[in-house]
Design a protein around this motif. Structure first.
Motif, short mmCIF file in Angstrom:
data_model
loop_
_atom_site.label_atom_id
_atom_site.label_comp_id
_atom_site.label_asym_id
_atom_site.label_seq_id
_atom_site.Cartn_x
_atom_site.Cartn_y
_atom_site.Cartn_z
N ILE A 39 0.91 -1.17 -0.29
CA ILE A 39 0.07 -0.14 -0.05
C ILE A 39 0.76 1.05 0.00
O ILE A 39 1.81 1.37 0.65
CB ILE A 39 -1.08 -0.01 1.25
N LEU A 40 0.51 2.01 -0.78
CA LEU A 40 1.28 3.36 -0.79
C LEU A 40 1.08 4.29 0.11
O LEU A 40 1.92 5.17 0.50
CB LEU A 40 1.35 4.03 -2.52
N ALA A 41 -0.17 4.75 0.46
CA ALA A 41 -0.43 5.28 1.46
C ALA A 41 -1.96 4.77 2.25
O ALA A 41 -2.55 4.22 1.67
CB ALA A 41 -0.70 6.85 0.95
N TYR A 42 -2.04 5.23 3.42
CA TYR A 42 -3.46 4.88 3.97
C TYR A 42 -3.39 6.07 5.30
O TYR A 42 -2.66 5.89 6.29
CB TYR A 42 -3.20 3.45 4.78
N ASP A 43 -4.19 6.90 5.01
CA ASP A 43 -4.33 7.79 5.82
C ASP A 43 -5.80 8.26 6.27
O ASP A 43 -6.77 8.07 5.53
CB ASP A 43 -3.91 9.43 5.07
N VAL A 44 -5.88 8.91 7.69
CA VAL A 44 -7.28 9.15 8.34
C VAL A 44 -7.13 10.42 8.82
O VAL A 44 -6.17 10.80 9.24
CB VAL A 44 -7.42 8.14 9.47
N TYR A 45 -8.15 10.92 8.44
CA TYR A 45 -8.46 12.53 8.80
C TYR A 45 -9.76 12.60 9.58
O TYR A 45 -11.01 12.02 9.29
CB TYR A 45 -8.70 13.49 7.40
N PHE A 46 -9.85 13.63 10.37
CA PHE A 46 -11.06 13.92 11.19
C PHE A 46 -11.51 15.21 10.94
O PHE A 46 -10.36 16.38 11.15
CB PHE A 46 -11.01 13.71 12.71
N SER A 47 -12.59 15.86 10.84
CA SER A 47 -12.96 17.21 10.80
C SER A 47 -12.52 17.69 12.35
O SER A 47 -12.56 17.21 13.27
CB SER A 47 -14.39 17.32 10.68
N ALA A 48 -12.43 19.24 12.38
CA ALA A 48 -12.15 19.81 13.67
C ALA A 48 -13.03 19.50 14.76
O ALA A 48 -12.77 19.18 15.81
CB ALA A 48 -11.93 21.21 13.54
N ASP A 49 -14.42 19.59 14.46
CA ASP A 49 -15.49 19.34 15.25
C ASP A 49 -15.64 17.68 15.60
O ASP A 49 -16.48 17.24 16.52
CB ASP A 49 -16.52 19.80 15.00
N GLY A 50 -14.90 16.79 15.21
CA GLY A 50 -15.13 15.44 15.33
C GLY A 50 -16.08 14.58 14.61
O GLY A 50 -16.66 13.76 14.95
N ASP A 51 -16.97 15.45 13.87
CA ASP A 51 -18.50 14.67 13.24
C ASP A 51 -17.92 13.94 12.12
O ASP A 51 -18.83 13.04 11.64
CB ASP A 51 -19.10 16.03 13.05
#
Length: 129
Positions: A39-51
């Motif tokens: 796998i070249l990339a696996y990234d997890v992002y959360f919005s600032a409010d966590g929604d």
């Protein structure tokens, strides 16, 4: 033409579950790092409010995404208790069988749709030396 595949999904986080979800996703990222060397990339992002949570991964080819679904797939259902998966967007060419597996994932983890976007034209320098 490139065989790269970019996968992006977005989920609504259930109220009060963001910290537990962050922990579960951290474990999943560790698992992927240890078990999916292609796998070249696996990234997890959360919005600032966590929604919201967005997951992006990149694969050199369909075989890598197939392998991801096979190896990490059993890890997905427990995450469903924290989210409602809203959509999966796949950029690149994938088989009908893989599209169905992604649709199954989307319905298991939420009410999401799956959209596949074929490459028209581009420039890729990701793996240039």
């Amino acid at each position: 033409m490139t065989d790269f595949i970019v996968y992006i999904d977005r989920s609504t986080v259930h109220d009060g579950e963001v910290e537990e979800l962050k922990s579960a996703m951290g474990e999943l990222v560790d698992f992927i790092e240890d078990n999916e060397p292609e796998i070249l990339a696996y990234d997890v992002y959360f919005s600032a409010d966590g929604d919201w949570m967005t997951v992006m991964h990149m694969h050199a080819d369909q075989a890598s995404l197939d392998f991801h679904m096979e190896v990490a797939g059993p890890k997905f259902p427990p995450i469903g208790e924290f989210i409602d998966l809203e959509f999966i967007d796949v950029y690149g060419h994938v088989s009908d069988d893989l599209i169905q597996r992604l649709k199954d994932k989307a319905s298991e983890l939420g009410s999401g749709r799956v959209s596949v976007h074929e490459l028209h034209r581009g420039v890729d320098r990701v793996l240039d030396d």
